[in-house]
Design a protein around this motif. Sequence first.
Motif, PDB file in Angstrom:
ATOM      1  N   VAL A   1      37.599  42.512  59.849  1.00 54.72           N
ATOM      2  CA  VAL A   1      38.283  43.797  59.814  1.00 54.72           C
ATOM      3  C   VAL A   1      39.043  43.853  58.492  1.00 54.72           C
ATOM      4  O   VAL A   1      39.575  42.843  58.036  1.00 54.72           O
ATOM      5  CB  VAL A   1      39.266  43.933  61.014  1.00 54.72           C
ATOM      6  CG1 VAL A   1      40.072  45.201  60.916  1.00 54.72           C
ATOM      7  CG2 VAL A   1      38.514  43.876  62.328  1.00 54.72           C
ATOM      8  N   ASP A   2      39.062  45.009  57.868  1.00 56.80           N
ATOM      9  CA  ASP A   2      39.828  45.185  56.631  1.00 56.80           C
ATOM     10  C   ASP A   2      41.304  45.322  57.003  1.00 56.80           C
ATOM     11  O   ASP A   2      41.830  46.415  57.140  1.00 56.80           O
ATOM     12  CB  ASP A   2      39.330  46.426  55.884  1.00 56.80           C
ATOM     13  CG  ASP A   2      40.040  46.612  54.571  1.00 56.80           C
ATOM     14  OD1 ASP A   2      40.579  45.628  54.022  1.00 56.80           O
ATOM     15  OD2 ASP A   2      40.095  47.753  54.088  1.00 56.80           O
ATOM     16  N   TRP A   3      41.947  44.172  57.212  1.00 58.97           N
ATOM     17  CA  TRP A   3      43.311  44.149  57.737  1.00 58.97           C
ATOM     18  C   TRP A   3      44.336  44.702  56.766  1.00 58.97           C
ATOM     19  O   TRP A   3      44.277  44.467  55.572  1.00 58.97           O
ATOM     20  CB  TRP A   3      43.726  42.721  58.075  1.00 58.97           C
ATOM     21  CG  TRP A   3      43.040  42.128  59.245  1.00 58.97           C
ATOM     22  CD1 TRP A   3      42.149  41.092  59.227  1.00 58.97           C
ATOM     23  CD2 TRP A   3      43.173  42.506  60.612  1.00 58.97           C
ATOM     24  NE1 TRP A   3      41.731  40.809  60.502  1.00 58.97           N
ATOM     25  CE2 TRP A   3      42.340  41.669  61.374  1.00 58.97           C
ATOM     26  CE3 TRP A   3      43.910  43.488  61.270  1.00 58.97           C
ATOM     27  CZ2 TRP A   3      42.230  41.772  62.752  1.00 58.97           C
ATOM     28  CZ3 TRP A   3      43.800  43.585  62.642  1.00 58.97           C
ATOM     29  CH2 TRP A   3      42.972  42.737  63.363  1.00 58.97           C
TER      30      TRP A   3
ATOM     31  N   ASP B   1      38.008  49.626  64.930  1.00 59.70           N
ATOM     32  CA  ASP B   1      38.005  49.958  63.511  1.00 59.70           C
ATOM     33  C   ASP B   1      36.801  50.831  63.170  1.00 59.70           C
ATOM     34  O   ASP B   1      36.923  51.794  62.416  1.00 59.70           O
ATOM     35  CB  ASP B   1      37.995  48.672  62.674  1.00 59.70           C
ATOM     36  CG  ASP B   1      38.116  48.958  61.189  1.00 59.70           C
ATOM     37  OD1 ASP B   1      39.032  49.711  60.789  1.00 59.70           O
ATOM     38  OD2 ASP B   1      37.294  48.433  60.424  1.00 59.70           O
ATOM     39  N   ASP B   2      35.636  50.511  63.730  1.00 57.64           N
ATOM     40  CA  ASP B   2      34.440  51.328  63.488  1.00 57.64           C
ATOM     41  C   ASP B   2      34.621  52.743  64.010  1.00 57.64           C
ATOM     42  O   ASP B   2      34.183  53.708  63.394  1.00 57.64           O
ATOM     43  CB  ASP B   2      33.208  50.701  64.159  1.00 57.64           C
ATOM     44  CG  ASP B   2      32.750  49.437  63.465  1.00 57.64           C
ATOM     45  OD1 ASP B   2      33.148  49.213  62.300  1.00 57.64           O
ATOM     46  OD2 ASP B   2      32.008  48.665  64.087  1.00 57.64           O
TER      47      ASP B   2
ATOM     48  N   THR C   1      42.602  55.809  60.616  1.00 58.89           N
ATOM     49  CA  THR C   1      43.658  55.016  61.247  1.00 58.89           C
ATOM     50  C   THR C   1      43.863  53.703  60.505  1.00 58.89           C
ATOM     51  O   THR C   1      42.914  52.948  60.309  1.00 58.89           O
ATOM     52  CB  THR C   1      43.301  54.716  62.721  1.00 58.89           C
ATOM     53  OG1 THR C   1      43.098  55.955  63.404  1.00 58.89           O
ATOM     54  CG2 THR C   1      44.403  53.935  63.401  1.00 58.89           C
TER      55      THR C   1
ATOM     56  N   TRP D   1      37.705  54.413  64.898  1.00 60.44           N
ATOM     57  CA  TRP D   1      38.856  55.167  64.405  1.00 60.44           C
ATOM     58  C   TRP D   1      39.278  54.797  62.989  1.00 60.44           C
ATOM     59  O   TRP D   1      40.211  55.385  62.445  1.00 60.44           O
ATOM     60  CB  TRP D   1      40.064  54.961  65.320  1.00 60.44           C
ATOM     61  CG  TRP D   1      39.820  55.358  66.730  1.00 60.44           C
ATOM     62  CD1 TRP D   1      39.737  54.515  67.794  1.00 60.44           C
ATOM     63  CD2 TRP D   1      39.624  56.666  67.247  1.00 60.44           C
ATOM     64  NE1 TRP D   1      39.504  55.228  68.936  1.00 60.44           N
ATOM     65  CE2 TRP D   1      39.433  56.548  68.634  1.00 60.44           C
ATOM     66  CE3 TRP D   1      39.587  57.924  66.664  1.00 60.44           C
ATOM     67  CZ2 TRP D   1      39.211  57.648  69.451  1.00 60.44           C
ATOM     68  CZ3 TRP D   1      39.367  59.020  67.489  1.00 60.44           C
ATOM     69  CH2 TRP D   1      39.183  58.875  68.850  1.00 60.44           C
ATOM     70  N   GLY D   2      38.648  53.805  62.379  1.00 55.90           N
ATOM     71  CA  GLY D   2      39.112  53.260  61.110  1.00 55.90           C
ATOM     72  C   GLY D   2      39.116  54.215  59.935  1.00 55.90           C
ATOM     73  O   GLY D   2      39.824  54.000  58.962  1.00 55.90           O
ATOM     74  N   ASP D   3      38.330  55.283  59.995  1.00 58.17           N
ATOM     75  CA  ASP D   3      38.311  56.221  58.877  1.00 58.17           C
ATOM     76  C   ASP D   3      39.646  56.911  58.672  1.00 58.17           C
ATOM     77  O   ASP D   3      40.011  57.234  57.554  1.00 58.17           O
ATOM     78  CB  ASP D   3      37.222  57.280  59.078  1.00 58.17           C
ATOM     79  CG  ASP D   3      35.829  56.702  58.946  1.00 58.17           C
ATOM     80  OD1 ASP D   3      35.697  55.599  58.380  1.00 58.17           O
ATOM     81  OD2 ASP D   3      34.881  57.353  59.408  1.00 58.17           O
TER      82      ASP D   3
ATOM     83  N   ILE E   1      44.829  50.206  60.773  1.00 55.81           N
ATOM     84  CA  ILE E   1      45.019  49.165  61.780  1.00 55.81           C
ATOM     85  C   ILE E   1      45.825  48.051  61.126  1.00 55.81           C
ATOM     86  O   ILE E   1      45.363  47.439  60.162  1.00 55.81           O
ATOM     87  CB  ILE E   1      43.674  48.661  62.305  1.00 55.81           C
ATOM     88  CG1 ILE E   1      42.895  49.817  62.928  1.00 55.81           C
ATOM     89  CG2 ILE E   1      43.886  47.531  63.314  1.00 55.81           C
ATOM     90  CD1 ILE E   1      41.494  49.462  63.338  1.00 55.81           C
TER      91      ILE E   1
ATOM     92  N   LYS F   1      45.803  56.388  55.208  1.00 50.37           N
ATOM     93  CA  LYS F   1      45.219  56.948  56.427  1.00 50.37           C
ATOM     94  C   LYS F   1      46.291  57.667  57.235  1.00 50.37           C
ATOM     95  O   LYS F   1      47.471  57.338  57.155  1.00 50.37           O
ATOM     96  CB  LYS F   1      44.552  55.843  57.231  1.00 50.37           C
ATOM     97  CG  LYS F   1      43.439  55.179  56.413  1.00 50.37           C
ATOM     98  CD  LYS F   1      42.667  54.195  57.198  1.00 50.37           C
ATOM     99  CE  LYS F   1      41.575  53.600  56.322  1.00 50.37           C
ATOM    100  NZ  LYS F   1      40.635  52.808  57.092  1.00 50.37           N
TER     101      LYS F   1
END
Length: 152
Positions: free
Chosen positions: A104-106, A77-78, A84, A80-82, A86, A51
């Motif tokens: 969250v997919d940490w 995450d929802d 970013t 900016w997660g595409d 995290i 990312k």
Amino acid sequence: MRRYITCLLLAAQSLWAESNSTDTNNTKPPIVNFIDMNMMDSRFQYMDRKKDHIALVFVQDWCQASRHFLANVAPFDDLWGDDTAIILVNAGNNHQWVVNRYDVDWRVIDGPARQDLIDWFKVKQVPKLVLVDTKTGTSMNREQWKQIQNDE
């Protein structure tokens, strides 16, 4: 002593990047290379960052404020997660608990690199969200972050 170790690690990474002319990482700031070299997935296996942006989440697993903060990372995450990554930086002792507790997919930073990042970004209290400019390696405030998101 920790700052000295951090400087040595960053200097070594910088020298390695300079000597490896085929490495695309040599255009990134040293701290971004350091984060990329130490990033792991939720099973604590090293992985590549795919990312464009980095958001570091500094917490301690025993801290009630950190737990409340973590409960609100999923909406970030929802949103900016595409684009970013995290990345969880848990200064506490129970890393797996934090990874398993929140949906969250940490990505995580573990081991000595955690303290190096805490020192680098001068984290004095948790929880703290640090948005990292991947072009300069500096932390950004909310307005700078929004500007980068709008520019893309």
